[in-house]
Write an enzyme that holds these catalytic residues in place. Structure first.
Site, mmCIF file in Angstrom:
data_model
loop_
_atom_site.group_PDB
_atom_site.id
_atom_site.type_symbol
_atom_site.label_atom_id
_atom_site.label_comp_id
_atom_site.label_asym_id
_atom_site.label_seq_id
_atom_site.Cartn_x
_atom_site.Cartn_y
_atom_site.Cartn_z
ATOM 1 N N GLU A 197 -2.658 8.864 8.420
ATOM 2 C CA GLU A 197 -1.756 8.536 8.120
ATOM 3 C C GLU A 197 -0.260 9.351 10.062
ATOM 4 O O GLU A 197 0.548 9.412 10.065
ATOM 5 C CB GLU A 197 -0.356 9.426 6.799
ATOM 6 C CG GLU A 197 -0.429 8.009 5.441
ATOM 7 C CD GLU A 197 -0.486 7.106 6.189
ATOM 8 O OE1 GLU A 197 0.983 7.026 6.825
ATOM 9 O OE2 GLU A 197 -0.559 5.997 5.642
ATOM 10 N N HIS A 205 -7.628 2.811 3.547
ATOM 11 C CA HIS A 205 -6.780 3.735 4.899
ATOM 12 C C HIS A 205 -8.320 3.944 5.760
ATOM 13 O O HIS A 205 -8.259 4.355 7.274
ATOM 14 C CB HIS A 205 -6.642 4.382 4.800
ATOM 15 C CG HIS A 205 -5.023 5.016 4.228
ATOM 16 N ND1 HIS A 205 -4.531 4.431 3.404
ATOM 17 C CD2 HIS A 205 -4.147 5.687 5.236
ATOM 18 C CE1 HIS A 205 -2.661 4.833 3.218
ATOM 19 N NE2 HIS A 205 -2.388 5.002 3.993
ATOM 20 N N CYS A 242 -4.338 -1.464 -2.112
ATOM 21 C CA CYS A 242 -4.397 -0.136 -2.231
ATOM 22 C C CYS A 242 -5.114 0.352 -3.484
ATOM 23 O O CYS A 242 -5.336 -0.593 -4.175
ATOM 24 C CB CYS A 242 -3.234 0.474 -1.902
ATOM 25 S SG CYS A 242 -3.129 2.287 -2.526
ATOM 26 N N CYS A 251 -11.544 3.134 -0.141
ATOM 27 C CA CYS A 251 -9.780 3.584 0.067
ATOM 28 C C CYS A 251 -9.364 2.509 1.197
ATOM 29 O O CYS A 251 -9.855 2.416 2.577
ATOM 30 C CB CYS A 251 -9.339 4.509 0.436
ATOM 31 S SG CYS A 251 -7.918 4.656 0.934
ATOM 32 N N ASP A 306 1.034 -1.032 -0.180
ATOM 33 C CA ASP A 306 0.009 -0.101 0.199
ATOM 34 C C ASP A 306 1.333 0.855 -0.141
ATOM 35 O O ASP A 306 2.182 1.165 0.324
ATOM 36 C CB ASP A 306 -0.518 0.098 1.402
ATOM 37 C CG ASP A 306 -1.796 1.181 1.314
ATOM 38 O OD1 ASP A 306 -2.419 1.437 0.609
ATOM 39 O OD2 ASP A 306 -2.122 2.064 2.686
ATOM 40 N N SER A 307 0.531 2.359 -0.139
ATOM 41 C CA SER A 307 1.260 3.402 -0.028
ATOM 42 C C SER A 307 1.395 3.787 1.390
ATOM 43 O O SER A 307 1.928 4.788 1.667
ATOM 44 C CB SER A 307 0.475 5.364 -0.304
ATOM 45 O OG SER A 307 -1.209 5.023 0.287
#
Ligand code: DGL
Length: 271
Positions: free
Chosen positions: A152, A188, A73, A186, A10-11
């Site tokens: 994040e 996240h 992701c 997403c 993932d990012s």
């Protein structure tokens, strides 16, 4: 039977939502996780940049002998999945198809909301798969570009006025439109599940991209005879492209275990 590890990327932290489920449903498997924390967020970037980044992420993971890869992701899955599958000779699972299948199966009103990054919404991928699976569904997709940077930065806890205000602003149009199912497109976003569920209320079913893709991977391993049938508990290795400490701190909270000094840093531009 195949004892090789599974790659997950993932990012940043988002793919941990898939790791958490994978460790529960495939406890004997070894996982290698890569979070591209030096270049997160991916969500506003062009297709060309996303393909470049995801090729590098995959090249790094494939420096290990893997049996399968989970692209945990949404942004990479919606923009680059087919290209990565065509370029690589191992099974690669993305998040879109399994998530849409689940959403279609749980929605009663046939009004499905979808929230994701800008790149995912722009791609139209979720909408296209939902319509292919069930032409009668109505779909409303909305980008939530502030969610990933907030997560994040650790702003995902209940009572955090910033994330709660942003969530209300993003979700209100979907609720007014009458969605009874909301795809967290997403990976996240499940870190915000409590906050999103509070805003949406009990009438809306949340479907998490990371979770559904983990189940899809399990099915695929079984179908292709790639399960690891040993007795011992599998291990997870964590790699990131920026400060390991920052990743470990938030990942520990999310996975509910102490990850100090277990994540390693990689120079991803070298891949
Ligand atoms: N977890 C990624 C996704 O599922 C986040 C993208 C980003 O870095 O903006 O889309």
């Amino acid at each position: 039977m195949d004892g090789r590890p599974i790659g997950v990327f993932d990012s940043g932290l988002g793919g941990l939502t898939a790791v958490r489920v994978l460790r529960r449903i495939l406890p004997e498997e070894d996982l290698v996780y890569f979070g591209d924390t030096a270049r997160v967020p991916y969500g506003g970037r062009s297709r060309e940049t996303l393909l470049k980044y995801s090729r590098q992420d995959l090249r790094f993971l494939r420096s290990r002998d893997l049996k399968a890869v989970l692209i945990a992701c949404g942004t990479v899955s919606t923009t680059s999945l087919e290209t990565l599958q065509a370029e690589n000779d191992l099974p690669i699972v993305g998040v879109v198809e399994p998530t849409c299948r689940r959403a279609v199966s749980v929605s009663r009103s046939r009004r499905i909301g979808m929230i994701a990054t800008l790149a995912s919404v722009r791609s139209g991928a979720y909408e296209a798969v939902l319509r292919r699976l069930d032409p009668s569904v109505e779909v409303l997709c909305r980008p939530c570009p502030l969610f990933v940077p907030l997560v994040e930065n650790g702003r995902f806890r209940k009572g955090d006025v910033v994330i709660e205000t942003v969530a209300r602003e993003y979700l209100t149009p979907l609720l007014e439109w009458g969605a009874d199912t909301l795809i967290l497109g997403c990976t996240h976003y499940p870190l915000l599940e409590e906050i999103i569920a509070d805003v949406c209320g009990p009438g809306v079913t949340l479907v998490s991209a990371g979770e559904e893709s983990a189940y899809e991977l399990k099915r695929l391993l079984k179908a292709q005879g790639l399960r690891n049938d040993r007795e011992r508990q599998g291990e997870t290795e964590f790699y990131v492209s920026d400060r390991a400490e920052d990743f470990e701190q938030i990942a520990s909270v999310f996975l509910q275990e102490n990850l100090r000094h277990t994540a390693r840093r990689v120079d991803i531009e070298g891949y």
